[in-house]
Design a protein around this motif. Sequence first.
Motif, PDB file in Angstrom:
ATOM      1  N   SER A   8       1.025  -1.201   0.065  1.00 31.03           N
ATOM      2  CA  SER A   8      -0.216  -0.121  -0.035  1.00 31.03           C
ATOM      3  C   SER A   8       0.860   1.385   0.030  1.00 31.03           C
ATOM      4  O   SER A   8       1.889   1.186   0.714  1.00 31.03           O
ATOM      5  CB  SER A   8      -0.912  -0.019   1.220  1.00 31.03           C
ATOM      6  OG  SER A   8      -1.676   0.965   1.551  1.00 31.03           O
ATOM      7  N   ALA A  34      -9.636   0.404  11.910  1.00 30.02           N
ATOM      8  CA  ALA A  34     -11.032   0.342  11.815  1.00 30.02           C
ATOM      9  C   ALA A  34     -11.860  -0.132  13.198  1.00 30.02           C
ATOM     10  O   ALA A  34     -11.138  -1.158  13.653  1.00 30.02           O
ATOM     11  CB  ALA A  34     -11.467  -0.288  10.707  1.00 30.02           C
ATOM     12  N   ASN A  36     -13.954  -1.844  13.649  1.00 30.59           N
ATOM     13  CA  ASN A  36     -14.655  -3.287  13.676  1.00 30.59           C
ATOM     14  C   ASN A  36     -13.310  -4.322  13.675  1.00 30.59           C
ATOM     15  O   ASN A  36     -13.655  -5.574  13.927  1.00 30.59           O
ATOM     16  CB  ASN A  36     -15.045  -3.578  12.142  1.00 30.59           C
ATOM     17  CG  ASN A  36     -14.314  -3.579  10.829  1.00 30.59           C
ATOM     18  OD1 ASN A  36     -13.117  -2.895  11.023  1.00 30.59           O
ATOM     19  ND2 ASN A  36     -14.474  -3.979   9.770  1.00 30.59           N
ATOM     20  N   SER A 133      -9.265  -9.607   1.611  1.00 28.80           N
ATOM     21  CA  SER A 133     -10.168  -8.545   1.709  1.00 28.80           C
ATOM     22  C   SER A 133     -10.170  -7.670   2.753  1.00 28.80           C
ATOM     23  O   SER A 133     -10.137  -6.521   2.929  1.00 28.80           O
ATOM     24  CB  SER A 133     -11.646  -8.683   0.987  1.00 28.80           C
ATOM     25  OG  SER A 133     -12.159  -9.752   2.105  1.00 28.80           O
ATOM     26  N   MET A 134     -10.057  -8.537   4.014  1.00 32.43           N
ATOM     27  CA  MET A 134     -10.031  -7.811   5.223  1.00 32.43           C
ATOM     28  C   MET A 134      -8.719  -7.057   5.336  1.00 32.43           C
ATOM     29  O   MET A 134      -8.780  -5.847   5.810  1.00 32.43           O
ATOM     30  CB  MET A 134      -9.952  -8.950   6.225  1.00 32.43           C
ATOM     31  CG  MET A 134     -10.071  -8.340   7.903  1.00 32.43           C
ATOM     32  SD  MET A 134     -10.138  -9.530   8.882  1.00 32.43           S
ATOM     33  CE  MET A 134      -8.162  -9.860   8.716  1.00 32.43           C
ATOM     34  N   GLU A 136      -6.819  -5.660   2.841  1.00 33.64           N
ATOM     35  CA  GLU A 136      -7.055  -4.613   1.903  1.00 33.64           C
ATOM     36  C   GLU A 136      -7.834  -3.398   2.539  1.00 33.64           C
ATOM     37  O   GLU A 136      -7.654  -2.410   2.276  1.00 33.64           O
ATOM     38  CB  GLU A 136      -7.656  -5.170   0.374  1.00 33.64           C
ATOM     39  CG  GLU A 136      -6.317  -6.039   0.095  1.00 33.64           C
ATOM     40  CD  GLU A 136      -7.128  -6.592  -1.352  1.00 33.64           C
ATOM     41  OE1 GLU A 136      -8.306  -6.771  -1.519  1.00 33.64           O
ATOM     42  OE2 GLU A 136      -6.311  -7.010  -2.290  1.00 33.64           O
ATOM     43  N   ASN A 137      -9.077  -3.923   3.153  1.00 34.11           N
ATOM     44  CA  ASN A 137      -9.929  -2.927   3.845  1.00 34.11           C
ATOM     45  C   ASN A 137      -9.579  -2.077   4.944  1.00 34.11           C
ATOM     46  O   ASN A 137      -9.534  -0.968   4.895  1.00 34.11           O
ATOM     47  CB  ASN A 137     -11.233  -3.582   4.022  1.00 34.11           C
ATOM     48  CG  ASN A 137     -12.004  -4.257   2.797  1.00 34.11           C
ATOM     49  OD1 ASN A 137     -12.137  -3.481   1.801  1.00 34.11           O
ATOM     50  ND2 ASN A 137     -13.046  -4.984   3.364  1.00 34.11           N
ATOM     51  N   MET A 138      -8.507  -2.870   5.560  1.00 30.70           N
ATOM     52  CA  MET A 138      -7.530  -2.394   6.721  1.00 30.70           C
ATOM     53  C   MET A 138      -6.812  -1.256   6.069  1.00 30.70           C
ATOM     54  O   MET A 138      -6.888  -0.047   6.677  1.00 30.70           O
ATOM     55  CB  MET A 138      -6.852  -3.405   7.449  1.00 30.70           C
ATOM     56  CG  MET A 138      -5.903  -2.932   8.541  1.00 30.70           C
ATOM     57  SD  MET A 138      -5.121  -4.235   9.381  1.00 30.70           S
ATOM     58  CE  MET A 138      -3.810  -4.255   8.243  1.00 30.70           C
ATOM     59  N   LYS A 140      -7.217   0.529   3.122  1.00 29.37           N
ATOM     60  CA  LYS A 140      -8.152   1.385   2.662  1.00 29.37           C
ATOM     61  C   LYS A 140      -8.582   2.455   3.797  1.00 29.37           C
ATOM     62  O   LYS A 140      -8.555   3.533   3.628  1.00 29.37           O
ATOM     63  CB  LYS A 140      -9.248   0.810   2.003  1.00 29.37           C
ATOM     64  CG  LYS A 140      -8.991   0.243   0.652  1.00 29.37           C
ATOM     65  CD  LYS A 140     -10.218  -0.392   0.043  1.00 29.37           C
ATOM     66  CE  LYS A 140      -9.797  -0.864  -1.248  1.00 29.37           C
ATOM     67  NZ  LYS A 140     -10.946  -1.793  -1.798  1.00 29.37           N
ATOM     68  N   TYR A 141      -8.914   1.915   4.927  1.00 28.72           N
ATOM     69  CA  TYR A 141      -9.631   2.665   6.238  1.00 28.72           C
ATOM     70  C   TYR A 141      -8.225   3.536   6.410  1.00 28.72           C
ATOM     71  O   TYR A 141      -8.474   4.719   6.917  1.00 28.72           O
ATOM     72  CB  TYR A 141     -10.068   1.723   7.306  1.00 28.72           C
ATOM     73  CG  TYR A 141     -10.074   2.421   8.324  1.00 28.72           C
ATOM     74  CD1 TYR A 141     -11.677   3.123   8.503  1.00 28.72           C
ATOM     75  CD2 TYR A 141      -9.540   2.766   9.222  1.00 28.72           C
ATOM     76  CE1 TYR A 141     -12.041   3.542   9.484  1.00 28.72           C
ATOM     77  CE2 TYR A 141      -9.696   3.281  10.547  1.00 28.72           C
ATOM     78  CZ  TYR A 141     -11.209   3.958  10.479  1.00 28.72           C
ATOM     79  OH  TYR A 141     -11.540   4.578  11.782  1.00 28.72           O
ATOM     80  N   SER A 144      -7.863   6.477   4.360  1.00 25.65           N
ATOM     81  CA  SER A 144      -8.838   7.526   4.647  1.00 25.65           C
ATOM     82  C   SER A 144      -8.559   8.242   5.941  1.00 25.65           C
ATOM     83  O   SER A 144      -8.607   9.351   5.858  1.00 25.65           O
ATOM     84  CB  SER A 144     -10.321   6.896   4.602  1.00 25.65           C
ATOM     85  OG  SER A 144     -11.254   7.634   4.967  1.00 25.65           O
TER      86      SER A 144
END
Length: 151
Positions: A8, A34, A36, A133-134, A136-138, A140-141, A144
């Motif tokens: 990343s 995140a 979650n 995906s978890m 990758e989302n980490m 992305k968060y 942001s």
Amino acid sequence: MKLYTLTSKQHLPVSREEAWNFLSNPAQLENITADNMSLTPLEPLPQAMYEGMIIHYQIRPFLGIKLNWVTEITHIDEGQMFVDEQRFGPFRFWHHEHRLVEKGNGTEMQDIVHYAMPFSLLGCIAHVVFVRSMLENMFKYRKSVMKDIFS
């Protein structure tokens, strides 16, 4: 053992020193993860990291299942990079390199994670179904949040 890599990169409109001062504070990890994931340090964290520092966390990465995660800061090149490695946790192997590179009018934050799943075939299936995906989302968060902090 199948080794996976996740990379990343993010441009931050700040000096490398300012980015380093933020990222080298272990307490900031909780702020850029995140909710979650429910990342919770299990002991007070120092204001600055050091080589050999062991950090105990509790996470809930999926289905509310509590997992302990122990990482060690294994390498630091002050102001430029550091590495954390899992000593105990959900992965068979975890090596996370954080780099800060001066670029143009700011700093490029680079994350390179090498990791392996436990449980052979079952771990590979879990990776395909949700772990990749978890992660990758980490990131992305994190991008942001970092954008909000440094803009």
